[in-house]
Design a protein around this motif. Structure first.
Motif, PDB file in Angstrom:
ATOM      1  N   UNK A 249       0.717  -1.199   0.021  1.00 24.21           N
ATOM      2  CA  UNK A 249      -0.227   0.116   0.117  1.00 24.21           C
ATOM      3  C   UNK A 249       0.799   1.236  -0.172  1.00 24.21           C
ATOM      4  N   UNK A 250       0.773   2.164  -1.169  1.00 26.66           N
ATOM      5  CA  UNK A 250       1.492   3.431  -0.974  1.00 26.66           C
ATOM      6  C   UNK A 250       0.609   4.240  -0.124  1.00 26.66           C
ATOM      7  N   UNK A 251       1.746   4.929   0.813  1.00 29.85           N
ATOM      8  CA  UNK A 251       0.942   5.760   2.119  1.00 29.85           C
ATOM      9  C   UNK A 251       1.672   5.313   3.333  1.00 29.85           C
ATOM     10  N   UNK A 252       1.345   5.981   4.326  1.00 27.00           N
ATOM     11  CA  UNK A 252       1.892   6.018   5.713  1.00 27.00           C
ATOM     12  C   UNK A 252       0.591   5.536   6.705  1.00 27.00           C
ATOM     13  N   UNK A 253       1.160   5.044   7.743  1.00 24.47           N
ATOM     14  CA  UNK A 253      -0.064   4.666   8.689  1.00 24.47           C
ATOM     15  C   UNK A 253      -0.701   5.956   9.195  1.00 24.47           C
ATOM     16  N   UNK A 254      -0.036   6.757   9.507  1.00 29.71           N
ATOM     17  CA  UNK A 254      -0.683   8.086  10.189  1.00 29.71           C
ATOM     18  C   UNK A 254      -1.731   8.674   9.325  1.00 29.71           C
ATOM     19  N   UNK A 255      -1.643   8.459   8.071  1.00 35.70           N
ATOM     20  CA  UNK A 255      -2.798   9.036   7.219  1.00 35.70           C
ATOM     21  C   UNK A 255      -4.036   8.121   7.176  1.00 35.70           C
ATOM     22  N   UNK A 256      -4.019   6.965   7.633  1.00 38.11           N
ATOM     23  CA  UNK A 256      -4.930   5.844   7.556  1.00 38.11           C
ATOM     24  C   UNK A 256      -5.788   5.808   8.799  1.00 38.11           C
ATOM     25  N   UNK A 257      -7.133   5.338   8.856  1.00 37.19           N
ATOM     26  CA  UNK A 257      -7.696   4.563  10.130  1.00 37.19           C
ATOM     27  C   UNK A 257      -7.146   3.332  10.450  1.00 37.19           C
ATOM     28  N   UNK A 258      -6.786   3.529  11.805  1.00 35.49           N
ATOM     29  CA  UNK A 258      -6.503   2.217  12.256  1.00 35.49           C
ATOM     30  C   UNK A 258      -7.543   1.088  12.214  1.00 35.49           C
ATOM     31  N   UNK A 259      -6.921  -0.304  11.871  1.00 38.91           N
ATOM     32  CA  UNK A 259      -7.946  -1.352  11.711  1.00 38.91           C
ATOM     33  C   UNK A 259      -7.457  -2.692  12.265  1.00 38.91           C
ATOM     34  N   UNK A 260      -8.139  -3.380  12.766  1.00 40.98           N
ATOM     35  CA  UNK A 260      -7.709  -4.603  13.197  1.00 40.98           C
ATOM     36  C   UNK A 260      -7.690  -5.852  12.265  1.00 40.98           C
ATOM     37  N   UNK A 261      -8.331  -5.689  11.210  1.00 45.25           N
ATOM     38  CA  UNK A 261      -8.546  -6.842  10.358  1.00 45.25           C
ATOM     39  C   UNK A 261      -7.723  -6.806   8.893  1.00 45.25           C
ATOM     40  N   UNK A 262      -6.761  -6.047   9.040  1.00 43.44           N
ATOM     41  CA  UNK A 262      -5.979  -6.339   7.700  1.00 43.44           C
ATOM     42  C   UNK A 262      -5.502  -7.373   7.314  1.00 43.44           C
ATOM     43  N   UNK A 263      -5.378  -7.704   6.050  1.00 41.34           N
ATOM     44  CA  UNK A 263      -5.054  -8.929   5.708  1.00 41.34           C
ATOM     45  C   UNK A 263      -3.574  -9.233   6.033  1.00 41.34           C
ATOM     46  N   UNK A 264      -3.225 -10.381   6.116  1.00 36.24           N
ATOM     47  CA  UNK A 264      -1.755 -10.854   6.540  1.00 36.24           C
ATOM     48  C   UNK A 264      -0.775 -10.333   5.689  1.00 36.24           C
ATOM     49  N   UNK A 265      -1.081 -10.211   4.461  1.00 37.18           N
ATOM     50  CA  UNK A 265      -0.141  -9.898   3.183  1.00 37.18           C
ATOM     51  C   UNK A 265       0.019  -8.260   2.963  1.00 37.18           C
TER      52      UNK A 265
END
Length: 470
Positions: A249-265
């Motif tokens: 994923x192009x981007x940085x974690x601080x821009x995105x909504x945190x989630x507990x169910x992201x795919x393992x890959x």
């Protein structure tokens, strides 16, 4: 005649070819081409399956161009031109943005799948003929649907080897299901602690019912391409990402909504760094020195406004921004129209404000290092340019991924979302003045910029490739 190797040589130690495939729109191609160029510069033999309308851009990156075939060879600039003599549907431009988006999904994503898959097979065959000993790694920009037949049972021609690995490169906010988020484009808010999970689930069930026709079209096109099965889940709940060995994923974690169910890959790989061409930016507007030198000397603040390459009607955002800042003697507005040769329409006899500078086309990375505010309609690429250059933003857009980007930009604190594609002048004024005057916006976007710098986009992507090859 198949491709010839432009970079590297056939006796080098590298055992792999890298084949890029990409959704043929400018906003998707631009970051994909930059990644391809970066891997090429690091010694990887890189090939790019792309539209002939963008062949010059791809070959300038130093990679080997392979043309898409048939209906897959899409010209996005013609498609989105109001002067297109053959629009995708006769009433395309009179439809709402949601209506146009449904046409785009059908015409750009789904209808071309059989020809895209034919193009992929031809490219793999060409690379195998070029060097039968090398294995192929495919990096697919995630909205390109032409590799999906491979994951749903489509056969390769006899003797043609399957790619060693496939990696998805997401250059937009990912269209993937989550218990924390409603389907793409829905207005429900982010649910951090899952206290509204019942509402979110109802939204996903509503989307499942109302997207059946799109899912059916996707599966018909997969079967037409030779697949033996179809997508079983909900349309746009993640099939563009989870079928791949790695999901970048192009981007940085601080821009995105945190989630507990992201795919393992799933992994973040950072942001395309701001361009700094060794040979300079070429021909610049005649007023360029005002931006590059005089504003710094005189304490003038620079506000840059653009609308990208799709929604280019300047009455929507460019002109409202120009007039919003017209009385600010301490502000200079740079308006980028987005198409070479474009001009502003007549202003009912009104002259442009003296603090406005207009150009048909200008690379964002040329001007944003001089900017104090970046006003745009919310394309993911424009957001990434803002973060890469550390410039707080004002976003006014709808359609495509723009509303989703605006939500995340507001959540991240990197700027202000106006919540509409056609804001009033007073609303633009208040928003721009906020990002100019409130330090927290610049501080927050600077944190995101540093986060991207630490991830080191091109190195992160190369590490993912090396890992998958090991």
């Amino acid at each position: 005649m198949g491709p010839t190797l432009r970079n590297g040589n056939l006796n080098e130690n590298n055992r792999f070819f890298i084949l890029f495939v990409c959704h043929p729109l400018t906003g998707h191609l631009t970051p994909a081409i930059k990644v391809a160029e970066a891997l090429c510069s690091r010694g990887w033999p890189v090939f790019f399956l792309g539209p002939t309308a963008h062949k010059a851009r791809i070959t300038r990156a130093g990679v080997t161009f392979i043309p898409l075939q048939g209906s897959a060879d899409h010209d996005d600039l013609l498609y989105y031109s109001p002067d297109n003599p053959n629009p995708p549907v006769p009433d395309y431009w009179s439809r709402s943005w949601a209506g146009r988006a449904l046409v785009d999904v059908e015409k750009q994503w789904l209808d071309p799948i059989p020809d895209q898959w034919t193009s992929v097979k031809a490219a793999l065959s060409d690379l195998q003929a070029l060097d039968p000993q090398r294995e192929v790694i495919v990096i697919a920009e995630a909205v390109f649907h032409g590799l999906l037949p491979l994951f749903y049972g489509a056969k390769l021609p006899p003797g043609l080897k399957r790619p060693r690995a496939t990696l998805a490169l997401s250059v937009t906010v990912p269209l993937i299901s989550s218990a924390h988020l409603p389907p793409f484009g829905f207005s429900l808010p982010y649910d951090a602690d899952l206290t509204r999970s019942a509402q979110t689930l109802r939204a996903w069930r509503f989307w499942a019912r109302n997207s059946v026709q799109l899912k059916d079209l996707l599966n018909r096109k997969l079967l037409e391409a030779g697949a033996t099965t179809g997508v079983e889940g909900v349309f746009m709940d993640g099939e563009m990402y989870t079928n791949y060995d790695t999901f970048m994923q192009l981007g940085v974690p601080g821009f995105f909504f945190p989630r507990t169910d992201a795919p393992a890959s799933f992994r973040f790989v950072g942001i395309i760094p701001a361009a700094k061409p060794a040979s300079g930016w070429g021909q610049l507007p005649e007023w360029w020195d005002e931006i590059a030198t005089e504003t710094r000397r005189d304490g003038i603040k620079v506000v840059v406004v653009a609308q990208g390459t799709v929604e280019t009607d300047p009455w929507e955002l460019i002109l409202p921004t120009i007039w919003a800042m017209s009385e600010r003697e301490d502000v200079l507005v740079v308006a980028i129209l987005g198409r070479k040769g474009a001009t502003l329409p007549a202003q009912d006899g009104k002259a442009l404000p003296s603090n406005a500078r207009v150009t048909d086309y200008l690379h964002y990375d040329a001007v944003l290092p001089h900017a104090h505010a970046w006003v745009h309609n919310g394309g993911y690429g424009a957001v990434q340019h803002g973060i890469a250059n550390g410039v707080p933003m004002v976003v006014a857009g709808e359609g495509q991924d723009k509303t989703e980007n605006a939500k995340r930009m507001a959540y991240s604190g990197a700027g202000v979302s106006l919540g509409t594609a056609k804001p009033e002048v007073n609303d633009v004024r208040r928003a721009v003045e906020a990002v100019l005057d409130v330090p927290s916006y610049r501080e927050r976007v600077e944190l995101l910029r540093k986060e991207a710098e630490e991830l080191d986009c091109y190195s992160s992507i190369e590490r993912a490739v090396v890992e998958i090859c090991s």
